[in-house]
Design an enzyme around this catalytic site. Structure first.
Site, PDB file in Angstrom:
ATOM      1  N   ASP A 193       0.818  -1.211   0.000  1.00  0.00           N
ATOM      2  CA  ASP A 193       0.000   0.000   0.000  1.00  0.00           C
ATOM      3  C   ASP A 193       0.855   1.265   0.000  1.00  0.00           C
ATOM      4  OD1 ASP A 193      -2.496   1.297  -0.021  1.00  0.00           O
ATOM      5  OD2 ASP A 193      -2.520   1.516   2.155  1.00  0.00           O
ATOM      6  N   SER A 219      -6.817   5.366  -0.065  1.00  0.00           N
ATOM      7  CA  SER A 219      -7.071   4.086  -0.726  1.00  0.00           C
ATOM      8  C   SER A 219      -8.551   3.745  -0.593  1.00  0.00           C
ATOM      9  CB  SER A 219      -6.231   2.973  -0.088  1.00  0.00           C
ATOM     10  OG  SER A 219      -4.860   3.265  -0.173  1.00  0.00           O
ATOM     11  N   GLN A 228      -5.334  -1.521  -7.250  1.00  0.00           N
ATOM     12  CA  GLN A 228      -5.926  -0.611  -6.268  1.00  0.00           C
ATOM     13  C   GLN A 228      -6.589   0.561  -6.970  1.00  0.00           C
ATOM     14  OE1 GLN A 228      -3.684   2.427  -3.658  1.00  0.00           O
ATOM     15  NE2 GLN A 228      -3.935   0.696  -2.261  1.00  0.00           N
TER      16      GLN A 228
END
Length: 290
Positions: free
Chosen positions: A204, A228, A278
């Site tokens: 991430d 995110s 993502q």
């Protein structure tokens, strides 16, 4: 073991409260809310605790629902969806203050032989001789926001070495494709699940930046809201987080205040061990009048 590595390994461990209930604490990386990769790693550890040790995670899909409170513990509620002959499925909801902040679906698979292929590893300079992201940030320490300044002063458990450095204080528009070498800063125990949770945590970091670079945006800009929204991972082969991995990231599309990003992770000998996708919020606000 380095204290900061031990701290990260401890952070990913979750305390069992009940048969399907677990609890985790939060760390500090300089973000205003709980870091998404932390919740991802802890949720995976909670789910795996309810699965036979012979089965390893091969895919996970997650949504970030609400900002996490770094000052409150996180409860992970695991639902045992299915225990099949070859696959096991788990669903996890992370809860704070009585409300879900995150959910995860993860699938585990028994080891099997089968067909195998992959695209070639991208051509990129090796990690030796590259400056770490932390070293690059220390050069501009006094110009960073206070929270990020404190995080940049500390020695990190993860060593990130960007192949194409990006100046957050003077971002220039450029191609979204970027490469970063990463590894744990010390040796970790021989636990494949722990290495998968560490990679989920690390995946991430910086991925959403690939959608910001084409527009000359950076995380330190006060008018930018970045978060995110969801995260998916597929694990293809074994690896160790205390050995170098090349993280190749790109953003093929952005629109509607959202950026779509994808990443591929390779060992130094060219094996593709994981893939990531993502979508994140990239909201540019108008400057407030003085």
């Amino acid at each position: 073991m380095k204290p900061e590595v031990q701290e990260l390994l401890s952070l990913l461990q979750v305390e069992r409260l009940e048969y399907n209930l677990f609890r985790g604490v939060s760390g500090e990386i300089g973000s205003p809310q709980v870091f998404g990769g932390q919740v991802l790693g802890q949720a995976l550890m909670a789910a795996a605790t309810t699965v036979e040790a012979s089965r390893s995670v091969h895919s996970l899909h997650a949504y970030f629902l609400r900002p996490g409170d770094k000052n409150a513990r996180i409860v992970y509620d695991v639902e045992r969806i299915r225990d099949g002959g070859s696959f096991t499925t788990r669903r996890v909801v992370a809860i704070q203050h009585g409300r879900p902040i995150f959910n995860l679906a993860a699938s585990f698979h028994v080891p099997e032989d089968g067909v195998s292929h992959q695209d070639p590893m991208p051509q990129a300079r090796g990690p030796e001789g590259l400056e770490s992201d932390r070293e690059l940030r220390r050069r501009i320490l006094g110009l960073l926001p206070e929270r990020q300044r404190a995080a940049a002063k500390t020695e990190g458990a993860l060593d990130f070495r960007p192949v194409e450095p990006y100046d957050p204080l003077d971002p220039k528009p450029g191609p979204s494709l970027r490469h970063t070498w990463l590894r744990l800063a010390d040796r970790a125990p021989d636990d494949p699940l722990l290495h998968q949770a560490l990679l989920a945590y690390a995946s991430d970091f910086g991925l959403l930046q690939s959608a910001m670079i084409p527009h000359g945006l950076s995380f330190v800009q006060p008018t930018l809201q970045v978060a995110s929204l969801d995260h998916a991972m597929w694990f293809h082969d074994g690896f160790r987080m205390d050995e170098w991995l090349l993280y190749s990231m790109e953003s093929p599309a952005a629109g509607g205040a959202r950026g779509f990003c994808r990443g591929s992770l390779y060992t130094q000998d060219g094996r593709r061990v994981a893939s990531v996708a993502q979508e994140g919020l990239i909201r540019v606000r108008k400057p407030q009048p003085e």
